[in-house]
Design a protein around this motif. Structure first.
Motif, PDB file in Angstrom:
ATOM      1  N   PHE A 120       0.840  -1.199   0.000  1.00  0.00           N
ATOM      2  CA  PHE A 120       0.000   0.000   0.000  1.00  0.00           C
ATOM      3  C   PHE A 120       0.876   1.251   0.000  1.00  0.00           C
ATOM      4  CE2 PHE A 120      -2.280  -3.323   2.323  1.00  0.00           C
ATOM      5  CZ  PHE A 120      -3.475  -3.365   1.631  1.00  0.00           C
ATOM      6  N   ARG A 121       0.315   2.346  -0.532  1.00  0.00           N
ATOM      7  CA  ARG A 121       0.974   3.641  -0.449  1.00  0.00           C
ATOM      8  C   ARG A 121       0.652   4.257   0.900  1.00  0.00           C
ATOM      9  NH1 ARG A 121       5.392   5.928  -2.751  1.00  0.00           N
ATOM     10  NH2 ARG A 121       5.332   8.187  -2.424  1.00  0.00           N
ATOM     11  N   ASP A 122       1.680   4.658   1.628  1.00  0.00           N
ATOM     12  CA  ASP A 122       1.523   5.198   2.976  1.00  0.00           C
ATOM     13  C   ASP A 122       2.261   6.522   3.067  1.00  0.00           C
ATOM     14  OD1 ASP A 122       1.059   5.592   5.640  1.00  0.00           O
ATOM     15  OD2 ASP A 122       2.385   3.999   6.346  1.00  0.00           O
ATOM     16  N   GLY A 123       1.575   7.617   2.731  1.00  0.00           N
ATOM     17  CA  GLY A 123       2.224   8.924   2.742  1.00  0.00           C
ATOM     18  C   GLY A 123       3.247   9.033   1.631  1.00  0.00           C
ATOM     19  N   ASP A 124       4.530   9.202   2.002  1.00  0.00           N
ATOM     20  CA  ASP A 124       5.582   9.402   1.009  1.00  0.00           C
ATOM     21  C   ASP A 124       6.332   8.122   0.665  1.00  0.00           C
ATOM     22  OD1 ASP A 124       6.928   8.989   3.374  1.00  0.00           O
ATOM     23  OD2 ASP A 124       8.169  10.794   3.239  1.00  0.00           O
ATOM     24  N   HIS A 125       5.814   6.975   1.060  1.00  0.00           N
ATOM     25  CA  HIS A 125       6.516   5.717   0.801  1.00  0.00           C
ATOM     26  C   HIS A 125       5.509   4.576   0.631  1.00  0.00           C
ATOM     27  CE1 HIS A 125       5.823   5.674   5.158  1.00  0.00           C
ATOM     28  NE2 HIS A 125       5.813   4.350   5.040  1.00  0.00           N
ATOM     29  N   TRP A 126       6.020   3.419   0.287  1.00  0.00           N
ATOM     30  CA  TRP A 126       5.223   2.202   0.178  1.00  0.00           C
ATOM     31  C   TRP A 126       5.468   1.315   1.387  1.00  0.00           C
ATOM     32  CZ3 TRP A 126       1.846   1.847  -3.833  1.00  0.00           C
ATOM     33  CH2 TRP A 126       2.072   2.676  -4.932  1.00  0.00           C
ATOM     34  N   THR A 127       4.416   0.690   1.866  1.00  0.00           N
ATOM     35  CA  THR A 127       4.513  -0.262   2.975  1.00  0.00           C
ATOM     36  C   THR A 127       4.041  -1.630   2.502  1.00  0.00           C
ATOM     37  OG1 THR A 127       4.198   1.406   4.712  1.00  0.00           O
ATOM     38  CG2 THR A 127       3.677  -0.875   5.276  1.00  0.00           C
ATOM     39  N   MET A 128       4.844  -2.629   2.784  1.00  0.00           N
ATOM     40  CA  MET A 128       4.492  -4.009   2.472  1.00  0.00           C
ATOM     41  C   MET A 128       4.271  -4.770   3.775  1.00  0.00           C
ATOM     42  SD  MET A 128       6.793  -7.102   0.808  1.00  0.00           S
ATOM     43  CE  MET A 128       7.005  -6.366  -0.813  1.00  0.00           C
ATOM     44  N   PHE A 129       3.081  -5.309   3.929  1.00  0.00           N
ATOM     45  CA  PHE A 129       2.821  -6.234   5.023  1.00  0.00           C
ATOM     46  C   PHE A 129       3.059  -7.651   4.500  1.00  0.00           C
ATOM     47  CE2 PHE A 129      -0.009  -2.582   5.784  1.00  0.00           C
ATOM     48  CZ  PHE A 129       0.459  -2.185   7.024  1.00  0.00           C
ATOM     49  N   ALA A 140       7.712  -4.136   5.676  1.00  0.00           N
ATOM     50  CA  ALA A 140       8.881  -3.615   4.974  1.00  0.00           C
ATOM     51  C   ALA A 140       8.482  -2.319   4.274  1.00  0.00           C
ATOM     52  CB  ALA A 140       9.411  -4.633   3.968  1.00  0.00           C
ATOM     53  N   PHE A 141       9.478  -1.510   3.907  1.00  0.00           N
ATOM     54  CA  PHE A 141       9.212  -0.167   3.398  1.00  0.00           C
ATOM     55  C   PHE A 141      10.079   0.127   2.180  1.00  0.00           C
ATOM     56  CE2 PHE A 141       8.820  -0.499   7.973  1.00  0.00           C
ATOM     57  CZ  PHE A 141       7.489  -0.154   8.161  1.00  0.00           C
ATOM     58  N   SER A 142       9.527   0.946   1.254  1.00  0.00           N
ATOM     59  CA  SER A 142      10.239   1.244   0.018  1.00  0.00           C
ATOM     60  C   SER A 142       9.834   2.616  -0.506  1.00  0.00           C
ATOM     61  CB  SER A 142       9.939   0.174  -1.032  1.00  0.00           C
ATOM     62  OG  SER A 142      10.530   0.499  -2.277  1.00  0.00           O
ATOM     63  N   ASP A 143      10.775   3.272  -1.206  1.00  0.00           N
ATOM     64  CA  ASP A 143      10.471   4.518  -1.896  1.00  0.00           C
ATOM     65  C   ASP A 143      10.108   4.294  -3.354  1.00  0.00           C
ATOM     66  OD1 ASP A 143      10.976   6.167   0.318  1.00  0.00           O
ATOM     67  OD2 ASP A 143      13.131   6.168  -0.097  1.00  0.00           O
ATOM     68  N   ASP A 144      10.486   3.119  -3.908  1.00  0.00           N
ATOM     69  CA  ASP A 144      10.369   2.924  -5.356  1.00  0.00           C
ATOM     70  C   ASP A 144       9.761   1.585  -5.774  1.00  0.00           C
ATOM     71  OD1 ASP A 144      12.386   1.180  -4.679  1.00  0.00           O
ATOM     72  OD2 ASP A 144      13.952   2.202  -5.837  1.00  0.00           O
ATOM     73  N   LEU A 145       9.265   0.791  -4.835  1.00  0.00           N
ATOM     74  CA  LEU A 145       8.667  -0.523  -5.086  1.00  0.00           C
ATOM     75  C   LEU A 145       9.698  -1.584  -5.469  1.00  0.00           C
ATOM     76  CD1 LEU A 145       5.435   0.495  -7.049  1.00  0.00           C
ATOM     77  CD2 LEU A 145       5.520  -0.505  -4.753  1.00  0.00           C
ATOM     78  N   VAL A 146      10.958  -1.217  -5.516  1.00  0.00           N
ATOM     79  CA  VAL A 146      12.011  -2.154  -5.924  1.00  0.00           C
ATOM     80  C   VAL A 146      12.931  -2.498  -4.760  1.00  0.00           C
ATOM     81  CG1 VAL A 146      13.992  -2.503  -7.444  1.00  0.00           C
ATOM     82  CG2 VAL A 146      11.941  -1.368  -8.317  1.00  0.00           C
ATOM     83  N   ARG A 147      13.442  -1.465  -4.093  1.00  0.00           N
ATOM     84  CA  ARG A 147      14.364  -1.662  -2.969  1.00  0.00           C
ATOM     85  C   ARG A 147      13.573  -1.580  -1.665  1.00  0.00           C
ATOM     86  NH1 ARG A 147      17.076   1.319  -6.837  1.00  0.00           N
ATOM     87  NH2 ARG A 147      16.115   3.229  -6.035  1.00  0.00           N
ATOM     88  N   TRP A 148      13.601  -2.660  -0.889  1.00  0.00           N
ATOM     89  CA  TRP A 148      12.795  -2.778   0.321  1.00  0.00           C
ATOM     90  C   TRP A 148      13.670  -2.936   1.549  1.00  0.00           C
ATOM     91  CZ3 TRP A 148       7.558  -2.192   0.339  1.00  0.00           C
ATOM     92  CH2 TRP A 148       6.927  -2.192  -0.914  1.00  0.00           C
ATOM     93  N   THR A 149      13.251  -2.290   2.630  1.00  0.00           N
ATOM     94  CA  THR A 149      13.909  -2.432   3.931  1.00  0.00           C
ATOM     95  C   THR A 149      12.890  -2.976   4.918  1.00  0.00           C
ATOM     96  OG1 THR A 149      15.393  -0.566   3.500  1.00  0.00           O
ATOM     97  CG2 THR A 149      15.117  -1.257   5.793  1.00  0.00           C
ATOM     98  N   ALA A 150      13.166  -4.141   5.463  1.00  0.00           N
ATOM     99  CA  ALA A 150      12.232  -4.800   6.375  1.00  0.00           C
ATOM    100  C   ALA A 150      12.585  -4.482   7.822  1.00  0.00           C
ATOM    101  CB  ALA A 150      12.256  -6.305   6.155  1.00  0.00           C
TER     102      ALA A 150
END
Length: 242
Positions: free
Chosen positions: A150-159, A173-183
Motif C-alpha cells: 500500500f501507499r503510505d504517505g511518502d513511501h510504500w509499505t508491504m505487510f 517492509a518499506f520502500s520509496d520505489d517498489l524495488v528496494r525494500w527495507t524490512a
C-alpha cells in the motif's frame, strides 16, 4: 486440477486509507490468481499464476489458458523453482506490479519476488529477485511470504508474514520505489500475543481495512493456536504501532 484462488485485484487506489474499489481497464475488472495442477493435499507443488477478468466483479473468466508465471519459465531461478504462490496486484503510473512469494525445496525457504507488465497479460520478472529475502536468526528466517503493498504517505509499505523461531509473525517492509525494500526486523505483531492462546502457533495472512469514522486501522489475520485455526483482529490508530 488442484484448484484456483483469485487473490489479487486491480484497485482504483492503493493508498493505505482508501477503500478497495475495483478498477476497470479496457472496460473490464482484472485480477490475478494462484493455481495448482494437482489434488490430494494442501497447495501441492508446483503452483502457478494466471490472469482473469470480469464484467461485474462477481463472475470471473480466465484471460488466457496459459499461466503468467510458472516454475517452467526460462527465467525461473533457484529461489522459486519449486512453487509459485499467491500474487498481489498493484498499479503505479502505467506499470502493473505483481508481488508474489515462491518456494525453494528441499530447504523449504519462501521469499518474495516481483514481476512487471504494461498490459496485464505479459509479465517479466525483476532481474534481481527476490526483492525481499529471508534473514538468518530473525523472525523471518524461513519464510517471507504473502505480500500486501500500500501507499503510505511518502513511501510504500508491504505487510507480509515471516516464519522464524518455528512460528509465523506479521511483519512490515518499506520502500520509496517498489524495488528496494527495507524490512523491520521486529514483528508488527508476534505470534502468541493474544493471552487466550488464539494465535500461539501462528499469526499471518493479513487483510487490512481503514475506518475513517474513528480513524482506526483493522487488521484481520489468520490465527493458529490452542483452538485450531480462526480469524484474529488487531487495531491501531497508526500503521506502525499495533
Amino acid at each position: 486440477y488442484g484448484g484456483v484462488v483469485l487473490g489479487a485485484y486491480l484497485y482504483e487506489n492503493y493508498d493505505i486509507k482508501a477503500p478497495r474499489v475495483l478498477k476497470r481497464v479496457d472496460g473490464k475488472f482484472w485480477g490475478l490468481y494462484g493455481a495448482y495442477s494437482k489434488q490430494g493435499a494442501y497447495e501441492m507443488d508446483p503452483g502457478y499464476e494466471g490472469v482473469a477478468w470480469s464484467d461485474d466483479g462477481i463472475v470471473w473468466r480466465r484471460a488466457s489458458d496459459r499461466y503468467i508465471l510458472s516454475v517452467h519459465d526460462d527465467d525461473t531461478k533457484d529461489w522459486e523453482k519449486s512453487s509459485i504462490y499467491q500474487p498481489w496486484l498493484l498499479q503505479d503510473g502505467d506499470i502493473f506490479y505483481n508481488f508474489y512469494n515462491a518456494k525453494q525445496m528441499p530447504e523449504w525457504i519462501e521469499q518474495i519476488g516481483m514481476a512487471i507488465s504494461s498490459d496485464l497479460m505479459n509479465w517479466k520478472r525483476y532481474r534481481e529477485n527476490p526483492v525481499l529475502r529471508v534473514r538468518q536468526g530473525g523472525f523471518d528466517s524461513n519464510f517471507v511470504s504473502d505480500p500486501k503493498v500500500f501507499r503510505d504517505g511518502d513511501h510504500w509499505t508491504m505487510f507480509y508474514f515471516g516464519v522464524g523461531y518455528n512460528k509465523a509473525h506479521i511483519m512490515a517492509a518499506f520502500s520509496d520505489d517498489l524495488v528496494r525494500w527495507t524490512a523491520d526486523p521486529e514483528p508488527l505483531y508476534q505470534a502468541g500475543g493474544n493471552a487466550s492462546g488464539l494465535d500461539r502457533a501462528h499469526a499471518h495472512k493479513i487483510s487490512l481495512v481503514y475506518n475513517p469514522s474513528n480513524d482506526t486501522f483493522y487488521m484481520y489475520y489468520c490465527a493458529v493456536g490452542d483452538a485450531g485455526r480462526g480469524i484474529g483482529l488487531i487495531t491501531s490508530k497508526r500503521v506502525g504501532k499495533w
